[in-house]
Design a protein around this motif. Structure first.
Motif, short mmCIF file in Angstrom:
data_model
loop_
_atom_site.label_atom_id
_atom_site.label_comp_id
_atom_site.label_asym_id
_atom_site.label_seq_id
_atom_site.Cartn_x
_atom_site.Cartn_y
_atom_site.Cartn_z
N UNK A 43 46.20 34.10 27.74
CA UNK A 43 45.51 34.97 28.67
C UNK A 43 46.03 34.69 30.07
N UNK A 44 46.25 35.74 30.82
CA UNK A 44 46.80 35.57 32.15
C UNK A 44 45.76 35.02 33.11
N UNK A 45 46.20 34.45 34.22
CA UNK A 45 45.29 33.93 35.21
C UNK A 45 44.50 35.06 35.82
N UNK A 46 43.17 34.89 35.99
CA UNK A 46 42.36 35.97 36.52
C UNK A 46 42.80 36.37 37.92
N UNK A 47 42.78 37.66 38.18
CA UNK A 47 43.04 38.16 39.51
C UNK A 47 41.77 38.84 40.01
N UNK A 48 41.60 38.93 41.31
CA UNK A 48 40.38 39.51 41.85
C UNK A 48 40.66 40.87 42.45
N UNK A 49 41.48 41.67 41.78
CA UNK A 49 41.72 43.02 42.27
C UNK A 49 41.77 44.03 41.14
N UNK A 50 40.83 43.98 40.13
CA UNK A 50 40.85 44.94 39.05
C UNK A 50 40.06 46.19 39.40
N UNK A 51 40.18 47.24 38.54
CA UNK A 51 39.43 48.47 38.76
C UNK A 51 39.14 49.12 37.44
N UNK A 300 32.33 34.08 35.51
CA UNK A 300 32.79 33.11 36.49
C UNK A 300 31.69 32.09 36.74
N UNK A 301 31.99 30.81 36.50
CA UNK A 301 31.03 29.73 36.70
C UNK A 301 31.42 28.99 37.96
N UNK A 302 30.64 29.17 39.04
CA UNK A 302 31.02 28.59 40.31
C UNK A 302 30.93 27.06 40.30
N UNK A 303 30.00 26.52 39.53
CA UNK A 303 29.83 25.06 39.48
C UNK A 303 31.10 24.36 38.98
N UNK A 304 31.74 24.95 37.97
CA UNK A 304 32.98 24.38 37.43
C UNK A 304 34.22 25.10 37.95
N UNK A 305 34.01 26.19 38.71
CA UNK A 305 35.11 26.99 39.23
C UNK A 305 36.03 27.46 38.10
N UNK A 306 35.42 28.06 37.07
CA UNK A 306 36.17 28.49 35.90
C UNK A 306 35.90 29.96 35.58
N UNK A 307 36.93 30.62 35.10
CA UNK A 307 36.83 31.98 34.58
C UNK A 307 37.01 31.90 33.06
N UNK A 308 36.05 32.39 32.29
CA UNK A 308 36.14 32.29 30.84
C UNK A 308 35.65 33.57 30.18
N UNK A 309 36.05 33.72 28.94
CA UNK A 309 35.55 34.81 28.11
C UNK A 309 34.48 34.25 27.19
N UNK A 310 33.22 34.58 27.47
CA UNK A 310 32.12 34.08 26.66
C UNK A 310 31.17 35.19 26.20
N UNK A 338 29.25 40.87 43.16
CA UNK A 338 27.96 40.58 43.76
C UNK A 338 26.77 40.95 42.92
N UNK A 339 27.00 41.48 41.71
CA UNK A 339 25.89 41.90 40.84
C UNK A 339 25.41 40.76 39.96
N UNK A 340 26.36 40.04 39.35
CA UNK A 340 26.04 39.01 38.37
C UNK A 340 27.24 38.09 38.25
N UNK A 341 27.04 36.93 37.63
CA UNK A 341 28.17 36.04 37.35
C UNK A 341 28.92 36.47 36.10
N UNK A 342 28.44 37.51 35.42
CA UNK A 342 29.13 38.08 34.26
C UNK A 342 29.64 39.48 34.60
N UNK A 343 30.58 39.97 33.79
CA UNK A 343 31.03 41.35 33.91
C UNK A 343 30.55 42.14 32.69
#
Length: 351
Positions: A43-51, A300-310, A338-343
């Motif tokens: 899986x590629x590194x997460x980017x913060x510019x999706x649509x 995105x879990x800010x405490x661990x600074x990780x992006x995961x598929x859960x 800004x809505x949730x820590x999940x997508x």
């Protein structure tokens, strides 16, 4: 033996980082089990510019067709949009406000509006929600959606041993049979525990046929004093698998959708348990949803600074060919920030 509820650990994640998003084209998927062979998937590194790429509407029947032909064409082309979403504590709880812990605080207004906007962008017919509170909170969510022009008038709320966070399914269509699963407990370290959020079980008749939905929110990765969080989650997965087996043994052709926040990665013992072994009638097909940039992360879990598929959606073998693979995806438009820590996840179901 008396069941012991696990302590609730408050989480106040600030959400996703940075500013979102540029418009990009959606990626195409083939009609197959996108969970792969369970041996790993890059899986590629997460980017913060999706649509978000908009899904096309089903084509209407030709004007020249007769009533019977129109009805058959409409049924064949019927699509149902399922959205599953952990809305991050749409409930009243203790929260930090301006760095001070304030008891009995609802989800902030700005976050509720963002969640509403994210849901509206996905246009769900059926909405499976994790981390909502009680019936009052469900009706609050319904009002936000209704005020924005979306009516999901039917709902079924499932409450487990966690008296704070619940599961709910909302629907444009009437909700049929529901099942309250009992005996959802396990033993660990000589003690008995209840499945925190239980299993939501609801059947819904739609223009694309009848579906049975199982919604879950398994034990989080946060450590607790009562026991090992990973083993607790795996035990909850075994309870879920027991109910899946019971359904598929009774009806191998059941149109079953299993969805929610599983709090674990794809090749974990938890997800392997839920998926089932092999590719027989008892195993599920995992829909490996991607966002518009081809990325899989859902949390995105800010405490661990990780992006995961859960967060996942899995379907029975009977539904393998009833997925609009090319337009099912992870919602990643600007509203999600800004809505949730999940997508949110979007799966489009058909006949």
């Amino acid at each position: 033996m008396e069941l012991r509820n696990l302590p609730i650990i408050l989480k106040n994640a600030p959400g996703f980082l940075g500013a979102f998003f540029l418009v990009a084209a959606g990626t195409s998927c083939k009609e197959r089990d996108q969970g792969g062979d369970w041996t790993g998937q890059s899986q590629s590194t997460p980017a913060l510019a999706p649509a978000l790429a908009s899904a096309p509407k089903p084509a209407s029947s030709p004007a020249s067709a007769g009533p019977v032909a129109k009805a058959e064409a409409a049924a064949k082309g019927a699509l149902v949009r399922l959205v599953t979403y952990n809305v991050e504590n749409w409930l009243t709880t203790d929260r930090y406000v301006d760095r001070k812990l304030v008891p009995g605080t609802p989800k902030p207004e700005a976050e509720r509006r963002k969640v509403t906007e994210a849901i509206l962008s996905a246009k769900p017919d059926i909405l499976g929600i994790s981390e909502i509170g009680n019936e009052r909170d469900v009706k609050d969510l319904q009002k936000y959606l209704s005020d924005a022009g979306m009516e999901l008038p039917h709902f079924y709320l499932n409450r487990g041993s966690d008296l704070t966070r619940s599961l709910v399914i909302l629907s444009r269509y009437p909700i049929g049979k529901t099942v309250a699963h009992e005996n959802l407990s396990y033993h660990l370290g000589g003690r008995e525990y209840a499945m925190l959020r239980g299993i939501l079980d609801a059947s819904i008749d739609t223009p694309a046929g009848a579906f049975r939905f199982l919604g879950v929110h398994l034990k989080s990765k946060r450590e607790v004093e009562d026991g090992d969080q990973e083993e607790m989650r795996r035990q909850e997965a075994h309870l879920l698998r027991r109910e899946i087996d019971s359904i598929l043994e009774a009806d191998p052709q059941a149109r079953l959708v299993v969805y929610g926040d599983f709090n674990d990665t794809r090749n974990s013992p938890t997800m392997k348990t839920v998926h089932g072994s092999g590719r027989g009638s008892m195993s599920l097909n995992m829909i490996a949803l991607k966002d518009s940039r081809g990325q899989y992360w859902t949390h995105y879990w800010d405490y661990q600074d990780t992006y995961t598929r859960i967060d996942y959606v899995l379907v029975s073998q009977a539904l393998r060919r009833s997925i609009e693979w090319d337009h099912s995806k992870i919602i990643d438009n600007e509203a999600v920030a800004g809505a949730s820590d999940h997508r949110p996840l979007l799966v489009i179901l058909k006949k």
